[in-house]
Scaffold this motif. Structure first.
Motif, short mmCIF file in Angstrom:
data_model
loop_
_atom_site.label_atom_id
_atom_site.label_comp_id
_atom_site.label_asym_id
_atom_site.label_seq_id
_atom_site.Cartn_x
_atom_site.Cartn_y
_atom_site.Cartn_z
N ALA A 47 0.79 -1.28 0.13
CA ALA A 47 0.01 0.13 -0.13
C ALA A 47 0.92 1.32 0.16
CB ALA A 47 -0.92 -0.08 1.17
N MET A 84 -7.72 7.45 2.31
CA MET A 84 -9.24 6.67 2.52
C MET A 84 -9.61 6.81 3.82
SD MET A 84 -8.29 3.11 0.36
CE MET A 84 -10.01 2.51 0.64
N SER A 115 -6.15 -0.66 -0.39
CA SER A 115 -5.15 0.21 -1.08
C SER A 115 -4.22 -0.60 -1.78
CB SER A 115 -4.48 0.97 0.21
OG SER A 115 -3.38 1.85 -0.32
N ALA A 147 0.91 4.11 -3.08
CA ALA A 147 0.75 5.65 -2.60
C ALA A 147 2.04 6.42 -3.11
CB ALA A 147 0.83 5.75 -1.03
N LEU A 152 -6.54 6.40 -3.10
CA LEU A 152 -6.48 5.16 -2.61
C LEU A 152 -5.31 4.88 -1.66
CD1 LEU A 152 -6.99 3.01 -5.63
CD2 LEU A 152 -8.43 2.99 -3.77
N ARG A 153 -4.38 5.91 -1.28
CA ARG A 153 -3.55 5.87 -0.42
C ARG A 153 -4.20 5.71 0.94
NH1 ARG A 153 -1.20 12.07 -1.26
NH2 ARG A 153 -3.37 12.29 -1.16
N PRO A 154 -3.71 4.78 1.90
CA PRO A 154 -4.29 4.85 3.26
C PRO A 154 -4.87 5.76 3.83
CG PRO A 154 -2.71 2.97 2.82
CD PRO A 154 -2.47 4.21 1.61
#
Length: 325
Positions: A20, A237, A197, A24, A232-234
């Motif tokens: 993830a 999100m 992610s 990112a 979609l980066r943690p």
């Protein structure tokens, strides 16, 4: 056996987290900031500002960023407005509201009121005065929060008019979609968000974009431009799902103050919007705020600024005229 299983799942979690983080980083390399940064209390706000004339502020929706407007709409307006598009707190390249907990198991969201406060401070630093504040989807409720803040504060950044593009406006019945309830929880912050992610394939991203635009299709080039990987980066999100998941009480509180508003309000809303239904939002605020002017778009879904950009720019021009700008 239990020790082995725990170690196995622990290694899986580490691998997922690293994947993830890698994705990112890739997204940030592919979609760097388009604009500049302004310092505010506790952080920075990313913005793009272009044009000349009365000030117009654009606020994007859930899971988005300011590229939503620089793709097309902004260019239709800069000949007659000074247009400022902001990344909302926690999204794009803007920091979270400083008082909000951001840990893996935290569930608090940046309220619309706190987002408006942070963005109003950014606007003041940029010399923005008497703005028309236009919000799409979740950006709609932040635009209303911006206007409501002006009821209690005599400030040059107070909104002169609101334009809502399929905007969240009124409290909704029932629960939110399970996506927000799960991913906005502590479990989601630790488990499901890093997994999504790290592992979501491009086909799912494409399907999600098309579902947002339905019954229309996304315009050519939109997917490649918008930077879905940023969403979609943690960290993004977590910010997004928590904001949406905790928003209803704040919407209730704001809606109780709408009758105090006297500024012009223009709404453009698709009749086929399944994300922010017109009968729950646009139709309900019109019952309690007499100066609301609603343009209904038959056959249009959740993205009116793409499906009917001229109608949206007309609404902005109408708001400016009604506000004497």
């Amino acid at each position: 056996m239990l020790t082995f299983a725990a170690a196995f799942f622990g290694l899986g979690a580490v691998a997922t987290g690293l994947t993830a983080q890698y994705r990112a980083s890739q997204a940030e390399d592919a979609y760097p900031p388009l604009g500049d940064f302004v310092a505010v209390t506790g952080g920075r706000v990313h913005y793009v500002q272009k044009g000349t004339g009365p000030h117009l502020v654009l606020l994007h929706g859930a899971g988005g960023n300011l590229r939503e407007f620089t793709f097309d709409l902004m260019g239709r307006l800069t000949d007659r407005y000074t247009v400022t598009a902001f990344d909302r707190p926690g999204l794009g390249y803007t920091d979270r509201v400083p008082s909000v907990a951001t840990g893996l198991t935290a569930t608090e969201g940046d309220s619309p009121q706190d987002q408006a406060k942070m963005l109003r401070e950014a606007a003041a630093e940029l010399g923005i005065t008497d703005p028309i504040v236009a919000g799409h989807s979740f950006g709609g409720i932040v635009s209303y929060a911006w206007a409501v803040a002006g009821l209690d504060e005599n400030n040059p950044v107070n909104a002169r008019a609101i334009v809502s593009m399929a905007g969240v406006t009124m409290p909704w019945p029932g629960e939110l979609d399970r996506y927000y309830r799960v991913n906005g929880s502590a479990f989601g912050g630790v488990v499901t968000i890093p997994t999504i992610s790290a592992l979501v394939p491009p086909s799912v991203i494409d399907s999600s974009i098309e579902a947002t635009f339905a019954p229309q299709s996304a315009p050519t080039g939109y997917r490649d431009y918008i930077g879905a990987g940023l969403t979609l980066r943690p960290s993004s999100m977590r910010a997004n799902t928590r904001q949406v998941n905790t928003s209803r009480p704040h919407v209730v509180a704001l809606s109780q103050r709408y009758p105090e508003l006297s500024l012009p309000i223009e709404i453009v809303h698709g009749e086929e919007d399944k994300t922010v239904p017109i009968h729950i939002h646009a139709e309900e605020i019109a019952k309690i705020v007499p100066q609301v002017n609603t343009v209904r778009l038959p056959g249009v879904g959740h993205m009116p600024h793409h499906a009917a950009p001229q109608t949206v720019t007309d609404a902005i021009d109408r708001a400016a005229a009604r506000a004497g700008l």
